[in-house]
Scaffold this active site. Structure first.
Site, PDB file in Angstrom:
ATOM      1  N   ASP A  57      61.095  24.581 -27.546  1.00 39.93           N
ATOM      2  CA  ASP A  57      61.743  25.546 -26.783  1.00 39.93           C
ATOM      3  C   ASP A  57      62.962  24.430 -25.996  1.00 39.93           C
ATOM      4  O   ASP A  57      62.931  23.292 -26.062  1.00 39.93           O
ATOM      5  CB  ASP A  57      60.929  25.777 -25.532  1.00 39.93           C
ATOM      6  CG  ASP A  57      60.023  27.124 -25.847  1.00 39.93           C
ATOM      7  OD1 ASP A  57      60.311  27.528 -27.166  1.00 39.93           O
ATOM      8  OD2 ASP A  57      59.221  27.536 -25.350  1.00 39.93           O
ATOM      9  N   ARG A  68      65.875  28.928 -33.413  1.00 38.79           N
ATOM     10  CA  ARG A  68      65.945  30.087 -32.481  1.00 38.79           C
ATOM     11  C   ARG A  68      67.203  30.067 -31.715  1.00 38.79           C
ATOM     12  O   ARG A  68      67.382  29.217 -31.102  1.00 38.79           O
ATOM     13  CB  ARG A  68      64.543  30.117 -31.601  1.00 38.79           C
ATOM     14  CG  ARG A  68      64.430  31.219 -30.819  1.00 38.79           C
ATOM     15  CD  ARG A  68      63.529  31.149 -29.778  1.00 38.79           C
ATOM     16  NE  ARG A  68      62.233  30.751 -30.227  1.00 38.79           N
ATOM     17  CZ  ARG A  68      61.503  30.049 -29.726  1.00 38.79           C
ATOM     18  NH1 ARG A  68      61.677  29.626 -28.169  1.00 38.79           N
ATOM     19  NH2 ARG A  68      60.133  29.695 -30.029  1.00 38.79           N
TER      20      ARG A  68
HETATM   21  P1  FDA Z   1      69.860  40.338 -21.796  1.00 44.24           P
HETATM   22  O1  FDA Z   1      69.360  39.697 -20.965  1.00 44.24           O
HETATM   23  O2  FDA Z   1      71.458  39.873 -22.153  1.00 44.24           O
HETATM   24  O3  FDA Z   1      69.913  41.746 -22.019  1.00 44.24           O
HETATM   25  C1  FDA Z   1      70.487  42.700 -22.738  1.00 44.24           C
HETATM   26  C2  FDA Z   1      69.647  43.944 -22.807  1.00 44.24           C
HETATM   27  O4  FDA Z   1      68.460  43.747 -23.466  1.00 44.24           O
HETATM   28  C3  FDA Z   1      69.244  44.751 -21.596  1.00 44.24           C
HETATM   29  O5  FDA Z   1      70.351  45.228 -21.003  1.00 44.24           O
HETATM   30  C4  FDA Z   1      68.177  45.330 -21.807  1.00 44.24           C
HETATM   31  O6  FDA Z   1      68.594  46.763 -22.447  1.00 44.24           O
HETATM   32  C5  FDA Z   1      67.210  44.450 -22.930  1.00 44.24           C
HETATM   33  N1  FDA Z   1      66.340  43.654 -22.183  1.00 44.24           N
HETATM   34  C6  FDA Z   1      66.573  42.334 -21.974  1.00 44.24           C
HETATM   35  N2  FDA Z   1      65.441  42.040 -21.210  1.00 44.24           N
HETATM   36  C7  FDA Z   1      64.666  43.119 -20.919  1.00 44.24           C
HETATM   37  C8  FDA Z   1      63.582  43.116 -20.515  1.00 44.24           C
HETATM   38  N3  FDA Z   1      62.987  41.912 -19.575  1.00 44.24           N
HETATM   39  N4  FDA Z   1      62.888  44.045 -20.345  1.00 44.24           N
HETATM   40  C9  FDA Z   1      63.316  45.155 -20.995  1.00 44.24           C
HETATM   41  N5  FDA Z   1      64.747  45.219 -21.496  1.00 44.24           N
HETATM   42  C10 FDA Z   1      65.401  44.049 -21.498  1.00 44.24           C
HETATM   43  N6  FDA Z   1      65.657  30.763 -23.366  1.00 44.24           N
HETATM   44  C11 FDA Z   1      65.819  29.388 -23.127  1.00 44.24           C
HETATM   45  O7  FDA Z   1      66.639  29.178 -22.262  1.00 44.24           O
HETATM   46  N7  FDA Z   1      65.202  28.656 -23.813  1.00 44.24           N
HETATM   47  C12 FDA Z   1      64.136  28.814 -24.777  1.00 44.24           C
HETATM   48  O8  FDA Z   1      63.769  28.292 -25.529  1.00 44.24           O
HETATM   49  C13 FDA Z   1      63.912  30.209 -24.787  1.00 44.24           C
HETATM   50  N8  FDA Z   1      63.137  31.130 -25.674  1.00 44.24           N
HETATM   51  C14 FDA Z   1      62.896  32.251 -26.047  1.00 44.24           C
HETATM   52  C15 FDA Z   1      62.275  32.769 -27.030  1.00 44.24           C
HETATM   53  C16 FDA Z   1      62.324  34.106 -27.122  1.00 44.24           C
HETATM   54  C17 FDA Z   1      61.368  34.811 -28.387  1.00 44.24           C
HETATM   55  C18 FDA Z   1      62.768  35.033 -26.803  1.00 44.24           C
HETATM   56  C19 FDA Z   1      63.243  36.488 -26.823  1.00 44.24           C
HETATM   57  C20 FDA Z   1      63.797  34.327 -25.670  1.00 44.24           C
HETATM   58  C21 FDA Z   1      63.904  33.275 -25.132  1.00 44.24           C
HETATM   59  N9  FDA Z   1      64.549  32.664 -24.175  1.00 44.24           N
HETATM   60  C22 FDA Z   1      64.761  31.323 -24.178  1.00 44.24           C
HETATM   61  C23 FDA Z   1      65.165  33.752 -23.261  1.00 44.24           C
HETATM   62  C24 FDA Z   1      66.577  34.014 -23.517  1.00 44.24           C
HETATM   63  O9  FDA Z   1      67.544  32.894 -23.296  1.00 44.24           O
HETATM   64  C25 FDA Z   1      66.953  35.120 -22.733  1.00 44.24           C
HETATM   65  O10 FDA Z   1      67.085  34.677 -21.410  1.00 44.24           O
HETATM   66  C26 FDA Z   1      66.584  36.523 -23.027  1.00 44.24           C
HETATM   67  O11 FDA Z   1      65.983  36.647 -24.107  1.00 44.24           O
HETATM   68  C27 FDA Z   1      66.977  37.550 -22.097  1.00 44.24           C
HETATM   69  O12 FDA Z   1      68.401  37.759 -22.920  1.00 44.24           O
HETATM   70  P2  FDA Z   1      68.507  38.847 -24.049  1.00 44.24           P
HETATM   71  O13 FDA Z   1      69.371  38.152 -25.060  1.00 44.24           O
HETATM   72  O14 FDA Z   1      67.293  39.325 -24.412  1.00 44.24           O
HETATM   73  O15 FDA Z   1      69.388  40.070 -23.441  1.00 44.24           O
END
Ligand code: FDA
Length: 305
Positions: A132, A182
């Site tokens: 990670d 990732r």
């Molecule tokens: P963002 O937060 O921009 O949200 C966009 C939309 O997605 C929202 O408007 C909503 O519709 C939906 N959404 C997002 N979060 C939601 C929730 N909790 N519940 C419901 N809907 C939601 N980070 C890091 O710094 N180091 C790492 O190693 C990892 N590893 C990792 C693994 C995996 C499998 C995932 C999915 C994520 C990570 N992350 C991570 C976290 C990543 O950096 C990020 O903070 C989160 O995924 C949130 O960003 P999103 O791209 O999901 O959408």
């Protein structure tokens, strides 16, 4: 208001006193919605259930804020044991880990040695390991160690964060290693000197990085819950005839479960990131920071306890 809550949860996620209190009192406050269990054995039924629904898993041994060699060694052994159980139980799962939980802040020798032991055990049973990515000050050293280890261990991947300015260069530098990367937006609070402050730019960069990594011919783990990102990538892979076995979607356990299953039904590979461990607190706070709407759920959980 949302920004205040977000900053508050990020602040709490980094608070060492709250973290040790949480460890002492166990999985609470609705955290079990996002964390499978306090040890690997108790998480196995959850992984099986996900596998049965067609979802692959990456298990994450939660562990942050450690300060002693003993804690790092304990975490290393726990991870090795979990990898062995994963193989014994024939789970469709791999291991994700954080270098800080293995002694990143203690010494370079310790972290490399712990990683080599984990990777040797994982290689022996054919389990993939992903490192990670943590906060920006640790990014350079994480990628350096990744490059060094990747030459000896094929089954190793890591993470690139689209909020960092440096990430495009990192993807290109890593490309010759043919890594499974990732790609995430990034979960830490970073200054504008190193990271895009505007969400719009982070999102724009996210799509750019995924497309770049795919164009380099490498395997992309597209980790996001964002429909805009997911839909744009689906359109891109269709238009460019990118094979289904060159990428997968990844989402966190307990988040957007319906969309996870819908993607499986559409024929895409989806992997769920299932965290477990006694160090659940920082992870849980970061999930709340991302989406303060989850707080309502948590408050209900607190009332029930
Ligand atoms: P963002 O937060 O921009 O949200 C966009 C939309 O997605 C929202 O408007 C909503 O519709 C939906 N959404 C997002 N979060 C939601 C929730 N909790 N519940 C419901 N809907 C939601 N980070 C890091 O710094 N180091 C790492 O190693 C990892 N590893 C990792 C693994 C995996 C499998 C995932 C999915 C994520 C990570 N992350 C991570 C976290 C990543 O950096 C990020 O903070 C989160 O995924 C949130 O960003 P999103 O791209 O999901 O959408």
């Amino acid at each position: 208001m949302e920004k205040v809550l977000r900053d508050g949860f990020i602040y709490m996620s980094q608070n060492k006193t709250l973290n040790s209190l949480a460890k002492k009192y166990g999985l609470r406050f609705g955290a079990s919605r996002f964390v499978a269990g306090e040890d690997f054995k108790t998480s196995v039924p959850t992984i099986r259930e996900l596998n049965a629904k067609g979802l692959s898993v990456t298990v994450d041994h939660l562990g942050e804020f450690i300060t002693t060699v003993e804690e790092a060694t304990e975490n290393r052994d726990e991870i090795i044991r979990a990898i062995e159980i994963m193989a014994e139980e024939k789970l469709d799962a791999y291991m994700s880990l954080k270098l800080t939980s293995l002694g990143f802040d203690i010494s370079d020798e310790l972290i490399e040695d712990n990683m080599r032991q984990i990777l040797t055990a994982a290689q022996a049973v054919g389990v993939f390991v992903a490192i990670d990515m943590e906060d920006e000050p640790r990014c350079e050293k994480t990628l350096e160690l990744f490059k060094k280890l990747k030459t000896d261990f094929e089954g190793l991947g890591t993470v690139i964060q689209s909020y960092l300015y440096r990430s495009e260069d990192d993807i290109n530098h890593l490309a010759p290693l043919k890594p499974n990367l990732r790609i995430v937006k990034g979960a830490y609070k970073e200054p504008a000197t190193v990271a895009f402050p505007e969400k719009e730019d982070v999102d724009h960069n996210y799509l750019k990085l995924v497309k770049l990594h795919l164009a380099n011919g490498n395997y992309a783990s597209i980790a996001t819950h964002d429909d805009h990102m997911i839909d744009a990538i689906i359109e891109h892979v269709k238009l460019n005839d990118i094979p289904l076995d060159q990428f997968e979607f990844q989402m966190l356990y307990g988040i957007r479960v319906e969309r996870q299953l819908e993607l499986v039904r559409q024929g895409y590979k989806v992997r769920v990131y299932v965290p477990y461990g006694r160090d659940w607190y920082g992870y849980f706070m970061r999930r709340l920071a991302e989406r303060p709407a989850n707080v309502a759920f948590v408050l209900k959980g607190m009332v029930k306890k």
